[in-house]
Design a protein around this motif. Structure first.
Motif, PDB file in Angstrom:
ATOM      1  N   THR A  40      99.715  65.949 103.061  1.00  0.00           N
ATOM      2  CA  THR A  40     101.025  66.571 102.598  1.00  0.00           C
ATOM      3  C   THR A  40     100.754  67.848 103.403  1.00  0.00           C
ATOM      4  OG1 THR A  40      99.861  67.051 100.853  1.00  0.00           O
ATOM      5  CG2 THR A  40     101.482  68.570 100.604  1.00  0.00           C
ATOM      6  N   THR A  41     100.345  67.941 104.766  1.00  0.00           N
ATOM      7  CA  THR A  41     100.038  68.973 105.525  1.00  0.00           C
ATOM      8  C   THR A  41      99.982  68.781 107.036  1.00  0.00           C
ATOM      9  OG1 THR A  41      97.721  69.195 105.612  1.00  0.00           O
ATOM     10  CG2 THR A  41      98.967  70.990 104.181  1.00  0.00           C
ATOM     11  N   ALA A  42      99.681  67.756 107.426  1.00  0.00           N
ATOM     12  CA  ALA A  42      99.810  66.793 108.554  1.00  0.00           C
ATOM     13  C   ALA A  42     101.172  66.121 108.888  1.00  0.00           C
ATOM     14  CB  ALA A  42      99.036  65.596 108.957  1.00  0.00           C
ATOM     15  N   LYS A  43     101.859  67.234 109.431  1.00  0.00           N
ATOM     16  CA  LYS A  43     103.597  66.755 110.387  1.00  0.00           C
ATOM     17  C   LYS A  43     103.309  67.938 111.446  1.00  0.00           C
ATOM     18  CE  LYS A  43     104.542  66.238 105.859  1.00  0.00           C
ATOM     19  NZ  LYS A  43     104.652  66.646 104.169  1.00  0.00           N
ATOM     20  N   PRO A  44     104.152  67.818 112.455  1.00  0.00           N
ATOM     21  CA  PRO A  44     104.643  68.370 113.290  1.00  0.00           C
ATOM     22  C   PRO A  44     105.647  69.577 112.880  1.00  0.00           C
ATOM     23  CG  PRO A  44     105.322  65.786 113.517  1.00  0.00           C
ATOM     24  CD  PRO A  44     105.176  66.489 111.677  1.00  0.00           C
ATOM     25  N   MET A  45     104.792  70.935 113.492  1.00  0.00           N
ATOM     26  CA  MET A  45     105.873  71.255 113.323  1.00  0.00           C
ATOM     27  C   MET A  45     106.346  72.328 114.512  1.00  0.00           C
ATOM     28  SD  MET A  45     102.649  73.619 112.308  1.00  0.00           S
ATOM     29  CE  MET A  45     102.076  75.570 112.293  1.00  0.00           C
ATOM     30  N   GLY A  46     106.677  71.491 115.513  1.00  0.00           N
ATOM     31  CA  GLY A  46     107.769  71.592 116.306  1.00  0.00           C
ATOM     32  C   GLY A  46     108.621  71.107 116.121  1.00  0.00           C
ATOM     33  N   THR A  47     109.697  71.409 116.138  1.00  0.00           N
ATOM     34  CA  THR A  47     111.813  70.737 116.182  1.00  0.00           C
ATOM     35  C   THR A  47     111.411  70.424 118.049  1.00  0.00           C
ATOM     36  OG1 THR A  47     112.835  72.820 115.904  1.00  0.00           O
ATOM     37  CG2 THR A  47     111.903  71.608 114.244  1.00  0.00           C
ATOM     38  N   GLU A  48     112.894  69.719 117.913  1.00  0.00           N
ATOM     39  CA  GLU A  48     113.846  69.525 118.883  1.00  0.00           C
ATOM     40  C   GLU A  48     114.359  70.594 119.386  1.00  0.00           C
ATOM     41  OE1 GLU A  48     114.376  67.683 116.313  1.00  0.00           O
ATOM     42  OE2 GLU A  48     114.197  65.794 117.440  1.00  0.00           O
ATOM     43  N   VAL A  49     114.823  72.148 119.324  1.00  0.00           N
ATOM     44  CA  VAL A  49     114.660  73.132 119.533  1.00  0.00           C
ATOM     45  C   VAL A  49     113.520  74.374 120.052  1.00  0.00           C
ATOM     46  CG1 VAL A  49     116.894  73.058 118.931  1.00  0.00           C
ATOM     47  CG2 VAL A  49     114.894  74.311 117.055  1.00  0.00           C
ATOM     48  N   THR A  50     112.028  73.800 119.767  1.00  0.00           N
ATOM     49  CA  THR A  50     111.036  74.455 119.792  1.00  0.00           C
ATOM     50  C   THR A  50     110.471  74.279 121.650  1.00  0.00           C
ATOM     51  OG1 THR A  50     110.817  74.491 117.366  1.00  0.00           O
ATOM     52  CG2 THR A  50     108.428  74.997 118.885  1.00  0.00           C
ATOM     53  N   PRO A  51     110.523  75.027 122.301  1.00  0.00           N
ATOM     54  CA  PRO A  51     110.512  75.415 123.575  1.00  0.00           C
ATOM     55  C   PRO A  51     109.145  74.476 123.566  1.00  0.00           C
ATOM     56  CG  PRO A  51     111.174  77.585 122.714  1.00  0.00           C
ATOM     57  CD  PRO A  51     110.611  76.887 121.382  1.00  0.00           C
ATOM     58  N   GLY A  52     108.719  73.954 124.558  1.00  0.00           N
ATOM     59  CA  GLY A  52     107.355  73.311 124.905  1.00  0.00           C
ATOM     60  C   GLY A  52     107.420  72.188 124.009  1.00  0.00           C
ATOM     61  N   CYS A  53     107.793  72.063 123.378  1.00  0.00           N
ATOM     62  CA  CYS A  53     107.340  70.531 121.862  1.00  0.00           C
ATOM     63  C   CYS A  53     108.098  69.209 122.294  1.00  0.00           C
ATOM     64  CB  CYS A  53     107.786  70.732 120.676  1.00  0.00           C
ATOM     65  SG  CYS A  53     106.665  72.116 119.599  1.00  0.00           S
ATOM     66  N   PHE A  54     108.729  69.224 123.346  1.00  0.00           N
ATOM     67  CA  PHE A  54     109.751  67.774 123.497  1.00  0.00           C
ATOM     68  C   PHE A  54     109.692  67.982 124.806  1.00  0.00           C
ATOM     69  CE2 PHE A  54     109.943  67.635 119.119  1.00  0.00           C
ATOM     70  CZ  PHE A  54     110.615  66.180 119.017  1.00  0.00           C
ATOM     71  N   ARG A  56     111.898  65.126 127.265  1.00  0.00           N
ATOM     72  CA  ARG A  56     112.664  64.583 128.167  1.00  0.00           C
ATOM     73  C   ARG A  56     112.687  63.325 126.739  1.00  0.00           C
ATOM     74  NH1 ARG A  56     111.624  61.777 133.932  1.00  0.00           N
ATOM     75  NH2 ARG A  56     112.024  63.735 135.368  1.00  0.00           N
ATOM     76  N   GLY A  57     112.774  63.778 125.801  1.00  0.00           N
ATOM     77  CA  GLY A  57     112.907  62.720 124.230  1.00  0.00           C
ATOM     78  C   GLY A  57     111.715  62.598 123.534  1.00  0.00           C
ATOM     79  N   LEU A  58     110.547  63.274 124.455  1.00  0.00           N
ATOM     80  CA  LEU A  58     109.458  62.624 123.538  1.00  0.00           C
ATOM     81  C   LEU A  58     108.565  63.890 122.488  1.00  0.00           C
ATOM     82  CD1 LEU A  58     108.423  59.989 126.308  1.00  0.00           C
ATOM     83  CD2 LEU A  58     109.256  59.705 124.151  1.00  0.00           C
ATOM     84  N   ARG A  59     107.652  63.286 122.426  1.00  0.00           N
ATOM     85  CA  ARG A  59     107.281  64.835 121.229  1.00  0.00           C
ATOM     86  C   ARG A  59     106.072  65.180 122.068  1.00  0.00           C
ATOM     87  NH1 ARG A  59     107.161  67.620 117.111  1.00  0.00           N
ATOM     88  NH2 ARG A  59     108.782  66.613 116.014  1.00  0.00           N
ATOM     89  N   LEU A  60     105.578  66.128 122.999  1.00  0.00           N
ATOM     90  CA  LEU A  60     103.980  65.936 123.296  1.00  0.00           C
ATOM     91  C   LEU A  60     103.229  66.061 122.166  1.00  0.00           C
ATOM     92  CD1 LEU A  60     105.167  68.633 125.716  1.00  0.00           C
ATOM     93  CD2 LEU A  60     104.871  66.065 126.370  1.00  0.00           C
ATOM     94  N   LEU A  61     102.045  65.858 122.255  1.00  0.00           N
ATOM     95  CA  LEU A  61     100.631  66.189 121.879  1.00  0.00           C
ATOM     96  C   LEU A  61      99.748  66.040 123.145  1.00  0.00           C
ATOM     97  CD1 LEU A  61      99.243  65.344 119.388  1.00  0.00           C
ATOM     98  CD2 LEU A  61      99.241  62.743 120.417  1.00  0.00           C
ATOM     99  N   ALA A  62      98.908  66.894 122.273  1.00  0.00           N
ATOM    100  CA  ALA A  62      97.824  67.391 123.247  1.00  0.00           C
ATOM    101  C   ALA A  62      96.223  66.940 122.175  1.00  0.00           C
ATOM    102  CB  ALA A  62      97.457  68.855 123.153  1.00  0.00           C
ATOM    103  N   VAL A  63      95.245  66.697 122.819  1.00  0.00           N
ATOM    104  CA  VAL A  63      94.293  66.208 121.354  1.00  0.00           C
ATOM    105  C   VAL A  63      92.803  67.300 123.638  1.00  0.00           C
ATOM    106  CG1 VAL A  63      93.089  64.718 120.978  1.00  0.00           C
ATOM    107  CG2 VAL A  63      95.044  64.181 120.179  1.00  0.00           C
TER     108      VAL A  63
END
Length: 92
Positions: A40-54, A56-63
């Protein structure tokens, strides 16, 4: 999990259970409630317009602080190596 609720006045006189009672309660409940909570809760919070989330069209992920297990195969050893220890690298 409930600390923020107290600040909003939503807990009234309710007290956090003792740690010793949480483990048996988790065993009785099983994994289903956590699976539902995660789904229910594990969803990306940032959108394409959120600074630093994308980039070159790819969602960034840090682990951070996570160990990934991979199959013990020659191909994976070549790609990922083996964990080290205080005396250098461990042997296969």
């Amino acid at each position: 999990m409930v600390e923020g609720l107290r600040g909003q006045g939503l807990l009234d006189e309710w007290r956090i259970p003792a740690k010793s009672s949480l483990f048996p309660a988790r065993q009785r409940l099983g994994s289903e409630p956590l699976r539902v909570l995660f789904a229910t809760t594990a969803k990306p919070m940032g959108t394409e317009v959120t600074p630093g989330c994308f980039w070159r069209g790819l969602r960034l992920l840090a682990v951070d602080g996570t160990c990934w297990d991979v199959a013990d195969s020659p191909a994976n050893e070549a790609a990922f190596g083996r964990p080290g220890n205080g005396r250098g690298h461990s042997s296969p």
